[in-house]
Design an enzyme around this catalytic site. Structure first.
Site, PDB file in Angstrom:
ATOM      1  N   ILE A  91       0.839  -1.199   0.000  1.00  0.00           N
ATOM      2  CA  ILE A  91       0.000   0.000   0.000  1.00  0.00           C
ATOM      3  C   ILE A  91       0.876   1.252   0.000  1.00  0.00           C
ATOM      4  O   ILE A  91       0.617   2.201  -0.749  1.00  0.00           O
ATOM      5  CB  ILE A  91      -0.996  -0.027   1.171  1.00  0.00           C
ATOM      6  CG1 ILE A  91      -2.113  -1.008   0.814  1.00  0.00           C
ATOM      7  CG2 ILE A  91      -1.549   1.358   1.476  1.00  0.00           C
ATOM      8  CD1 ILE A  91      -3.167  -1.227   1.855  1.00  0.00           C
ATOM      9  N   VAL A 142       2.281   1.771  -3.522  1.00  0.00           N
ATOM     10  CA  VAL A 142       1.311   2.306  -4.480  1.00  0.00           C
ATOM     11  C   VAL A 142       0.943   3.748  -4.132  1.00  0.00           C
ATOM     12  O   VAL A 142       0.817   4.595  -5.014  1.00  0.00           O
ATOM     13  CB  VAL A 142       0.060   1.405  -4.555  1.00  0.00           C
ATOM     14  CG1 VAL A 142      -1.053   2.060  -5.352  1.00  0.00           C
ATOM     15  CG2 VAL A 142       0.427   0.051  -5.159  1.00  0.00           C
ATOM     16  N   GLU A 143       0.779   4.028  -2.854  1.00  0.00           N
ATOM     17  CA  GLU A 143       0.344   5.362  -2.440  1.00  0.00           C
ATOM     18  C   GLU A 143       1.411   6.433  -2.664  1.00  0.00           C
ATOM     19  O   GLU A 143       1.118   7.489  -3.214  1.00  0.00           O
ATOM     20  CB  GLU A 143      -0.078   5.356  -0.963  1.00  0.00           C
ATOM     21  CG  GLU A 143      -1.346   4.579  -0.680  1.00  0.00           C
ATOM     22  CD  GLU A 143      -2.620   5.268  -1.160  1.00  0.00           C
ATOM     23  OE1 GLU A 143      -2.556   6.392  -1.695  1.00  0.00           O
ATOM     24  OE2 GLU A 143      -3.688   4.668  -0.999  1.00  0.00           O
ATOM     25  N   THR A 144       2.643   6.192  -2.215  1.00  0.00           N
ATOM     26  CA  THR A 144       3.663   7.258  -2.251  1.00  0.00           C
ATOM     27  C   THR A 144       5.050   6.787  -2.683  1.00  0.00           C
ATOM     28  O   THR A 144       5.978   7.603  -2.694  1.00  0.00           O
ATOM     29  CB  THR A 144       3.826   7.893  -0.848  1.00  0.00           C
ATOM     30  OG1 THR A 144       4.234   6.857   0.065  1.00  0.00           O
ATOM     31  CG2 THR A 144       2.552   8.556  -0.386  1.00  0.00           C
ATOM     32  N   TYR A 187      -6.284   0.478  -8.493  1.00  0.00           N
ATOM     33  CA  TYR A 187      -5.557   0.518  -7.230  1.00  0.00           C
ATOM     34  C   TYR A 187      -5.405  -0.894  -6.649  1.00  0.00           C
ATOM     35  O   TYR A 187      -4.310  -1.303  -6.258  1.00  0.00           O
ATOM     36  CB  TYR A 187      -6.308   1.422  -6.247  1.00  0.00           C
ATOM     37  CG  TYR A 187      -5.682   1.524  -4.883  1.00  0.00           C
ATOM     38  CD1 TYR A 187      -4.660   2.424  -4.639  1.00  0.00           C
ATOM     39  CD2 TYR A 187      -6.130   0.741  -3.822  1.00  0.00           C
ATOM     40  CE1 TYR A 187      -4.083   2.536  -3.384  1.00  0.00           C
ATOM     41  CE2 TYR A 187      -5.567   0.845  -2.567  1.00  0.00           C
ATOM     42  CZ  TYR A 187      -4.540   1.738  -2.357  1.00  0.00           C
ATOM     43  OH  TYR A 187      -3.976   1.834  -1.117  1.00  0.00           O
TER      44      TYR A 187
END
Length: 187
Positions: free
Chosen positions: A57, A60-62, A169
């Site tokens: 996560i 993918v997020e940052t 996502y």
């Protein structure tokens, strides 16, 4: 030695060195690094959540970059929305955590994100795919999709997720999750 022979010897040495380097190290970790391993390990253990899920996560997020804020206002490594973060801080009983700390301090963000993932995991009976979707689209949306039969909550039917952003996502998080579980067996 002729110039051509020197080039051949150097090429063989380079190939040999590269071969030894690849065989003696987990070279795939160069392409799929996990930063903040200790923090991820600590908080995922505390909140009983899969550390590979937390790492995927974050990737993918940052891509493990701190201080990020999305256009929608999500903050920190795990891109928590401020309202969700405030709710989670209250439920997790983390009174000394502020949104500013959450944005800039990786350990604080990973702790709250891990707590939130654990909460979602309980809510969705450990269904990792539904948890990932709920992390992105919100648990209310995912509950509605499951109740209405729009999506069955399985990885095989991710294509049925009605929000394109969430569908993409979930696919990306699952991809990185699988890469991490293959590469970092002893994490």
């Amino acid at each position: 030695m002729s110039w051509l022979r020197k080039k051949r010897v150097l090429l063989l040495l380079f190939i040999g060195f590269t071969g030894i380097l690849f065989l003696s190290t987990n070279w795939m970790s160069w392409f799929y690094p996990i930063h903040y391993k200790e923090e991820i390990r600590k908080h995922s253990t505390t909140y009983e959540i899969d550390p590979f899920l937390v790492a995927a996560i974050i990737r993918v997020e940052t891509n493990f970059k701190t201080g990020k804020e999305s256009k929608k206002g999500a903050i920190g490594l795990m891109q928590l929305m401020p309202d969700t973060a405030k709710w989670a801080m209250e439920k997790a009983k983390l009174p000394d955590v502020s949104l500013e700390r959450l944005k800039h301090e990786p350990s604080v963000n990973i702790e709250l994100g891990s707590w939130y993932l654990s909460s979602l995991s309980r809510q969705f009976d450990g269904n990792r795919t539904a948890v990932i979707a709920a992390y992105n689209a919100g648990p209310g949306n995912v509950q509605n999709w499951l109740k209405q039969g729009t999506w069955d909550g399985t990885e095989d039917n991710v294509k049925d997720i009605p929000f394109g952003e969430t569908r993409h996502y979930v696919q990306r998080v699952i991809y990185y999750y699988n890469q991490y579980t293959d590469i970092y067996k002893g994490f």
